[in-house]
Scaffold this active site. Structure first.
Site, mmCIF file in Angstrom:
data_model
loop_
_atom_site.group_PDB
_atom_site.id
_atom_site.type_symbol
_atom_site.label_atom_id
_atom_site.label_comp_id
_atom_site.label_asym_id
_atom_site.label_seq_id
_atom_site.Cartn_x
_atom_site.Cartn_y
_atom_site.Cartn_z
ATOM 1 C CG PHE A 1 -64.093 -54.481 60.488
ATOM 2 C CD1 PHE A 1 -64.390 -53.382 61.294
ATOM 3 C CD2 PHE A 1 -64.843 -54.678 59.344
ATOM 4 C CE1 PHE A 1 -65.421 -52.509 60.965
ATOM 5 C CE2 PHE A 1 -65.880 -53.811 59.000
ATOM 6 C CZ PHE A 1 -66.174 -52.723 59.816
ATOM 7 C CG LEU B 1 -64.730 -43.239 61.562
ATOM 8 C CD1 LEU B 1 -65.127 -41.770 61.491
ATOM 9 C CD2 LEU B 1 -63.229 -43.341 61.793
ATOM 10 C CB CYS C 1 -57.179 -48.218 64.230
ATOM 11 S SG CYS C 1 -56.835 -48.748 62.557
HETATM 12 C C1 UDX Z 1 -57.976 -52.485 65.975
HETATM 13 C C2 UDX Z 1 -59.335 -53.169 65.783
HETATM 14 O O1 UDX Z 1 -59.428 -54.275 66.689
HETATM 15 C C3 UDX Z 1 -59.493 -53.635 64.354
HETATM 16 O O2 UDX Z 1 -60.789 -54.190 64.169
HETATM 17 C C4 UDX Z 1 -59.297 -52.436 63.425
HETATM 18 O O3 UDX Z 1 -59.381 -52.859 62.088
HETATM 19 C C5 UDX Z 1 -57.963 -51.769 63.675
HETATM 20 O O4 UDX Z 1 -57.848 -51.419 65.054
HETATM 21 P P1 UDX Z 1 -55.480 -53.307 66.331
HETATM 22 O O5 UDX Z 1 -55.186 -51.877 66.646
HETATM 23 O O6 UDX Z 1 -54.606 -54.013 65.381
HETATM 24 O O7 UDX Z 1 -56.970 -53.450 65.755
HETATM 25 O O8 UDX Z 1 -55.426 -54.162 67.672
HETATM 26 P P2 UDX Z 1 -56.418 -54.486 68.878
HETATM 27 O O9 UDX Z 1 -56.294 -55.927 69.173
HETATM 28 O O10 UDX Z 1 -57.765 -53.975 68.667
HETATM 29 O O11 UDX Z 1 -55.719 -53.728 70.088
HETATM 30 C C6 UDX Z 1 -55.637 -52.315 70.166
HETATM 31 C C7 UDX Z 1 -55.025 -51.903 71.475
HETATM 32 O O12 UDX Z 1 -55.907 -52.163 72.555
HETATM 33 C C8 UDX Z 1 -53.721 -52.634 71.824
HETATM 34 O O13 UDX Z 1 -52.809 -51.713 72.369
HETATM 35 C C9 UDX Z 1 -54.154 -53.658 72.840
HETATM 36 O O14 UDX Z 1 -53.112 -54.046 73.705
HETATM 37 C C10 UDX Z 1 -55.243 -52.893 73.563
HETATM 38 N N1 UDX Z 1 -56.219 -53.768 74.240
HETATM 39 C C11 UDX Z 1 -57.024 -54.588 73.500
HETATM 40 C C12 UDX Z 1 -56.333 -53.728 75.620
HETATM 41 O O15 UDX Z 1 -55.612 -52.977 76.301
HETATM 42 N N2 UDX Z 1 -57.280 -54.515 76.225
HETATM 43 C C13 UDX Z 1 -58.104 -55.345 75.530
HETATM 44 O O16 UDX Z 1 -58.935 -56.016 76.162
HETATM 45 C C14 UDX Z 1 -57.974 -55.386 74.122
#
Ligand code: UDX
Ligand code: ADP
Length: 460
Positions: A166, A221, A276
């Protein structure tokens, strides 16, 4: 308490998940030998680089963890079979991208690397081996792995566990060192206990959850689908705010104060990226359709549709504000990674937005503190249209001669821009389009720029 059985771990796949996860396990369990293997020799060489700033994955704090454990009980190698043979426990942490061809193309996960890994384990393992799925996988993949392992010859035995990761990129080390929970799915109590004992070295027992295999696979998922759904929800509301004079940050604060909703993951932006979210939702959609659950599939599919729409919407907005054309105009792009504090660009919203602008003929001056020019070239490779781009080294160069700056990744440095100096090198009338609400919009406005902020609209 050290697990009595596990002395040696092999992790197949030295990527964004396998590398940091194994580094933290090795750091926290000095009595266990951890070998991370990969077919990609260049990647392994980078993990072994004496200069810790050259690790193939950029994560704050990772250099310290690797520096402590590497050579002691953390090893990076291309000798895949050898490491499997020596291991009591093998993690499969290979890539599982969306299929691009054939049955399920565009939605189903491509499991060829997982299957290949399982076959290598079946052939190379010795004695009893616990095989742990670390990669995010479609529900019931463990059955595929079990079937392949069952074909192994020579008195070998296996137990298969699901242990989804995660961690989020950019915060991988703190996420691994203090996880909200560790999930272990399986039906072999001894194997579950062995893996739980490893995490138990540093994770409180009440945070280690055990389930059956399928619940564990599906929980990963589902967690990603729920998180992505919050982002599409707030991005939809952001567009509505811009149209009505509401401010999405005020709305997010107001709804986030409700403990049932909570304040996290309500940051409006250019849409989610990363390896992811989109992949996992499309996978969920594919599986729902497979089981005849069309309404459920359509519901989740909409989360991705809205995300893509948000990216095109921002590109269109830039074109509209620049008098309906960006052909031959310079636009400085601030940030290319899919989020701050990572060098990863997989599914970055910047890719689609930049491609749209290139198609309109723009000249992009792209700045990202961690993404290389080579990576940007790979990502923008097939962009249509007669636009062009160049990689620049600082905000001044990004702004030079530009009609607009477009902020796409929330790097902290972009909160501290010297706006009067930047405005002085831009072509007037100049714009700041802040798709992350990261910049000091008030200062940009005071320096003479017009300012649009996601979820707020144009500053009066
Ligand atoms: C995600 C899950 O958080 C993690 O638990 C899983 O294991 C893998 O996928 P990650 O993709 O590394 O992790 O980053 P995350 O911080 O979740 O951000 C994903 C995307 O959402 C980024 O593009 C981020 O900028 C965007 N985001 C996130 C937003 O636009 N707004 C938010 O409030 C949070
Ligand atoms: P993730 O984000 O899931 O960690 P990455 O693409 O960063 O995904 O890393 C996956 C790694 O797995 C890649 O470095 C790739 O070379 C490696 N890999 C894929 N298949 C195999 C295999 N059969 N044996 C060893 N390594 C593999």
């Amino acid at each position: 308490m050290e697990s009595p059985s596990i002395r040696s771990i092999c992790c197949i796949g030295a990527g964004y998940v396998g590398g940091p996860t194994m580094a933290v396990i090795a750091d926290r369990c000095p009595a266990i030998q951890v070998t991370v293997v990969d077919l990609n020799a260049e990647r392994i060489a980078a993990w072994n680089d004496a200069d810790l700033s050259q690790l193939p994955v950029y994560e704050p704090g990772l250099d310290g963890v690797v520096g402590r454990a590497r050579g002691r009980n953390l090893h990076f190698s291309t000798a895949v079979e050898e490491a499997i043979a020596a291991a009591d426990m093998v993690f499969i942490s290979v890539n599982t991208p969306t299929k691009t061809k054939g049955l399920g193309a565009g939605q189903a996960s491509d499991l060829k690397w997982v299957e290949a890994s399982a076959r290598t384990v079946a052939q190379a393992a010795q004695g009893h081996t616990i095989v742990v799925e670390k990669s995010t996988l479609p529900v019931r993949t463990a059955a595929v792995i079990q079937e392949i392992l069952a074909s192994a010859e020579g008195g070998k035995s296996f137990a298969v566990l699901s242990n989804p990761e995660f961690l989020a990129e950019g915060t991988a080390v703190p996420d691994l060192e203090a996880p909200d929970r560790v999930l272990i799915g399986g039906d072999d109590p001894g194997a579950i206990a062995a893996l739980a004992a490893i995490y138990g070295q540093w994770v409180p027992a009440e945070r280690i959850l055990t389930t059956n295999l399928w619940s564990s696979e599906l929980s990963k998922l589902t967690a990603n689908a729920f998180l992505a759904q919050r982002i599409s929800s707030i991005n939809g509301i952001a567009a509505f705010c811009e149209a009505t004079g509401a401010d999405v940050r005020e709305v997010a604060k107001a709804i986030g104060a409700d403990s049932r909703i909570g304040p996290k993951f309500l940051q409006a932006g250019p849409g989610f990226g990363g390896s992811c979210f989109q992949k996992d939702i499309l996978n969920l959609v594919y599986l729902c359709r497979h089981y005849g659950l069309e309404e459920v599939a359509a519901y989740w599919e909409q989360v991705v549709t809205l995300n893509t729409w948000q990216q095109h919407r921002i590109a269109r907005l830039v074109v509209n504000k620049l008098f309906g054309t960006v052909s031959g105009k310079r636009i400085g792009v601030l940030g290319f990674a899919f989020k701050a504090d990572t060098n990863d660009t997989r599914e970055s919203p910047a890719i689609r937005i930049c491609k749209d602008l290139l198609e309109e003929g723009a000249i992009l001056q792209i700045l990202d503190p961690k993404v290389s020019e080579r990576q940007i070239a790979l990502d923008l490779g097939q962009a249509a249209g007669d636009g062009s781009w160049q990689h620049v080294a600082d905000v001044h160069q990004a702004a030079s001669g530009a009609d607009a700056l477009l902020l796409l990744t929330e790097w902290q440095a972009f909160a501290q821009i010297d706006w009067p100096a930047v405005a002085a090198v831009m072509r007037q009338p100049a714009w700041l389009f802040d798709a992350r609400a990261k910049a000091d919009g008030g200062a940009a406005l005071a320096a003479g720029l017009q300012v649009w902020t996601v979820g707020e609209g144009i500053k009066p």
